[in-house]
Enzyme design. Structure first.
Site, PDB file in Angstrom:
ATOM      1  CG  ASP A 134      -1.858  -1.204   1.222  1.00  0.00           C
ATOM      2  OD1 ASP A 134      -2.415  -1.527   0.156  1.00  0.00           O
ATOM      3  OD2 ASP A 134      -2.017  -1.838   2.279  1.00  0.00           O
ATOM      4  CG  HIS A 181      -3.658  -5.207   2.701  1.00  0.00           C
ATOM      5  ND1 HIS A 181      -3.036  -4.305   1.858  1.00  0.00           N
ATOM      6  CD2 HIS A 181      -3.760  -6.362   1.994  1.00  0.00           C
ATOM      7  CE1 HIS A 181      -2.785  -4.878   0.704  1.00  0.00           C
ATOM      8  NE2 HIS A 181      -3.216  -6.133   0.755  1.00  0.00           N
TER       9      HIS A 181
HETATM   10  N1  LIG Z   1      -0.560  -8.458   1.674  1.00  0.00           N
HETATM   11  C1  LIG Z   1      -0.538  -8.088   0.416  1.00  0.00           C
HETATM   12  O1  LIG Z   1      -0.275  -6.921   0.080  1.00  0.00           O
HETATM   13  C2  LIG Z   1      -0.793  -9.084  -0.673  1.00  0.00           C
HETATM   14  C3  LIG Z   1      -1.337 -10.304  -0.347  1.00  0.00           C
HETATM   15  N2  LIG Z   1      -1.519 -11.255  -1.304  1.00  0.00           N
HETATM   16  C4  LIG Z   1      -2.086 -12.521  -0.884  1.00  0.00           C
HETATM   17  O2  LIG Z   1      -1.072 -13.515  -0.905  1.00  0.00           O
HETATM   18  C5  LIG Z   1      -1.701 -14.797  -1.047  1.00  0.00           C
HETATM   19  C6  LIG Z   1      -1.005 -15.567  -2.153  1.00  0.00           C
HETATM   20  O3  LIG Z   1      -1.278 -14.948  -3.386  1.00  0.00           O
HETATM   21  P1  LIG Z   1      -0.538 -15.455  -4.701  1.00  0.00           P
HETATM   22  O4  LIG Z   1       0.875 -15.660  -4.412  1.00  0.00           O
HETATM   23  O5  LIG Z   1      -0.894 -14.544  -5.798  1.00  0.00           O
HETATM   24  O6  LIG Z   1      -1.260 -16.875  -4.927  1.00  0.00           O
HETATM   25  P2  LIG Z   1      -0.701 -18.149  -5.730  1.00  0.00           P
HETATM   26  O7  LIG Z   1      -1.875 -19.007  -6.034  1.00  0.00           O
HETATM   27  O8  LIG Z   1       0.200 -17.715  -6.824  1.00  0.00           O
HETATM   28  O9  LIG Z   1       0.189 -18.880  -4.673  1.00  0.00           O
HETATM   29  C7  LIG Z   1      -0.361 -19.416  -3.496  1.00  0.00           C
HETATM   30  C8  LIG Z   1       0.656 -20.354  -2.857  1.00  0.00           C
HETATM   31  O10 LIG Z   1       0.045 -20.847  -1.680  1.00  0.00           O
HETATM   32  C9  LIG Z   1       0.324 -22.217  -1.612  1.00  0.00           C
HETATM   33  N3  LIG Z   1      -0.718 -22.928  -0.898  1.00  0.00           N
HETATM   34  C10 LIG Z   1      -1.996 -23.166  -1.326  1.00  0.00           C
HETATM   35  N4  LIG Z   1      -2.643 -23.925  -0.415  1.00  0.00           N
HETATM   36  C11 LIG Z   1      -1.770 -24.149   0.585  1.00  0.00           C
HETATM   37  C12 LIG Z   1      -1.846 -24.885   1.780  1.00  0.00           C
HETATM   38  N5  LIG Z   1      -2.943 -25.577   2.125  1.00  0.00           N
HETATM   39  N6  LIG Z   1      -0.748 -24.903   2.583  1.00  0.00           N
HETATM   40  C13 LIG Z   1       0.339 -24.239   2.226  1.00  0.00           C
HETATM   41  N7  LIG Z   1       0.488 -23.564   1.097  1.00  0.00           N
HETATM   42  C14 LIG Z   1      -0.560 -23.517   0.283  1.00  0.00           C
HETATM   43  C15 LIG Z   1       0.372 -22.691  -3.069  1.00  0.00           C
HETATM   44  O11 LIG Z   1       1.125 -23.885  -3.162  1.00  0.00           O
HETATM   45  C16 LIG Z   1       1.058 -21.535  -3.743  1.00  0.00           C
HETATM   46  O12 LIG Z   1       2.459 -21.673  -3.694  1.00  0.00           O
HETATM   47  C17 LIG Z   1      -3.164 -14.541  -1.361  1.00  0.00           C
HETATM   48  O13 LIG Z   1      -3.930 -14.735  -0.199  1.00  0.00           O
HETATM   49  C18 LIG Z   1      -3.164 -13.089  -1.784  1.00  0.00           C
HETATM   50  O14 LIG Z   1      -4.393 -12.480  -1.601  1.00  0.00           O
HETATM   51  C19 LIG Z   1      -1.142 -11.048  -2.597  1.00  0.00           C
HETATM   52  C20 LIG Z   1      -0.608  -9.851  -2.980  1.00  0.00           C
HETATM   53  C21 LIG Z   1      -0.465  -8.736  -2.048  1.00  0.00           C
HETATM   54  O1  LIG Z   2      -5.727  -7.388  -3.997  1.00  0.00           O
HETATM   55  C1  LIG Z   2      -5.398  -8.547  -3.699  1.00  0.00           C
HETATM   56  O2  LIG Z   2      -6.186  -9.498  -3.671  1.00  0.00           O
HETATM   57  C2  LIG Z   2      -3.976  -8.782  -3.343  1.00  0.00           C
HETATM   58  C3  LIG Z   2      -3.533  -7.708  -2.449  1.00  0.00           C
HETATM   59  O3  LIG Z   2      -3.760  -7.727  -1.248  1.00  0.00           O
HETATM   60  C4  LIG Z   2      -3.000  -6.500  -3.078  1.00  0.00           C
HETATM   61  O4  LIG Z   2      -2.609  -6.519  -4.251  1.00  0.00           O
HETATM   62  O5  LIG Z   2      -2.951  -5.496  -2.372  1.00  0.00           O
END
Ligand SMILES: NC(=O)C1=CN([C@@H]2O[C@H](COP(=O)(O)OP(=O)(O)OC[C@H]3O[C@@H](n4cnc5c(N)ncnc54)[C@H](O)[C@@H]3O)[C@@H](O)[C@H]2O)C=CC1
Ligand SMILES: O=C([O-])CC(=O)C(=O)O
Length: 298
Positions: free
Chosen positions: A128, A155
């Protein structure tokens, strides 16, 4: 001892490499460990100083972050249990959404395990800040490196509150600019989700933001006394138990919450702060209740 950074189930190998590459210039030698299966988890976590948790499902167009709760809550819970059992003193960086609830979930799990240190549990809201700095720099023709906008609250949607009046260097905005920038920053994650059209959410910018927050943590662990980041942490700055604000980091975790950003808010910011509180409160309670109900059922 060199801090170790564990990235639990990082979304894809490109991002693991991205985090590692972004950390390669750190003064503190660090090592990024990637896990692909829980069987490796326990042994790999021993002695780790910083654990980054980005495991779980991302959004698809039309979903809110809260729509991820039902799947990600259990994932986060089991990973934090492993952290509690194997490296209870580590800094925990929670990326998995909904961050507004997954951080309270982690806190409850750590409490149940008797190892909760509120100074060491962080919701990663760095993206953010990265977005706020980028959009303000673009709008005002400033050098990105010079711009720092504190982003407070939580967030998700309106809980993301950029305090544009506290931008450094001091910048003046018209009312229209404030409205446009605030909404853009709040919706930036959704903008990416829609642009990716079902292929997930922000990944590379998240890897960059995670690397920045990890690097700041490593600097703090290394004794640097001048490390500040925004993060969603246990807080007494408002009447909510968790709240994102600028925090000062030390080798013990959160050394101080920076309250000055919340003083002298503009009318627009004060209204936005009042408006975000009910949603953030509900998300916190949802996370806490989830863990407490499971404990009663067990
Ligand atoms: N805090 C922030 O600013 C942000 C948060 N996120 C969040 O991060 C998370 C991951 O997003 P992405 O990487 O894009 O998803 P993705 O689908 O590319 O990767 C998810 C990962 O989680 C793992 N996974 C799935 N189920 C699992 C389980 N039961 N136990 C352990 N690992 C498991 C998968 O193997 C994969 O490596 C989402 O919840 C997303 O919303 C994403 C971007 C920004
Ligand atoms: O928007 C989403 O789902 C992933 C996230 O938290 C971000 O990009 O800030």
């Amino acid at each position: 001892m060199s801090p170790l950074v564990s990235t639990l189930h990082l979304y894809d190998i490109a991002n693991v490499k991205g985090v590692a590459a972004d950390l390669s210039h750190c003064n503190t030698p660090s090592q990024v460990v990637d896990f692909t299966g829980t069987s490796e988890l326990a042994s790999s976590l021993k002695g780790v100083d910083v654990v980054v948790i980005p495991a779980g499902v991302p959004r698809k167009p039309g979903m809110t972050r809260d729509d991820l709760f039902n799947i990600n809550a259990n994932i986060v819970k089991s990973l934090v249990e492993a952290v509690a059992d194997n490296c209870p003193e580590a800094f925990i960086h929670m990326i998995s959404n909904p961050v507004n609830s997954t951080v309270p979930i982690a806190a409850e799990v750590l409490k149940q395990k008797g190892v909760y240190d509120p100074k060491k549990l962080f919701g990663v809201t760095t993206l953010d800040v990265v977005r706020a700095n980028t959009f303000v720099a673009q709008k005002k023709n400033l050098k990105l490196i010079d711009v720092d906008v504190p982003v407070v609250g939580g967030h998700a949607g309106i809980t993301i509150l950029p305090l544009l009046s506290k931008t450094r260097p001091s910048v003046s905005f018209t009312d229209e600019e404030i409205q446009e920038l605030t909404v853009r920053i709040q919706n930036a994650g959704t903008e990416v989700v829609e642009a990716k059209a079902g292929a997930g959410s922000a990944t590379l910018s998240m890897a960059y933001a995670a690397a920045r927050f990890v690097e700041s943590s490593l600097r703090a662990l290394d004794g640097d006394g001048d490390v500040y980041e925004c993060s969603y942490v246990q807080s007494d700055l408002t009447d909510l138990p968790f709240f994102a604000s600028r925090v000062k980091l030390s080798n013990k975790g959160v050394e101080a919450l920076i309250s000055s950003d919340l003083q002298g808010l503009t009318e627009y910011e004060q209204k936005a702060l009042d408006a975000l509180k009910p949603e953030l409160k509900a998300s916190i309670e949802k996370g806490v209740t989830f863990v407490q109900k499971q404990a009663v059922a067990a």
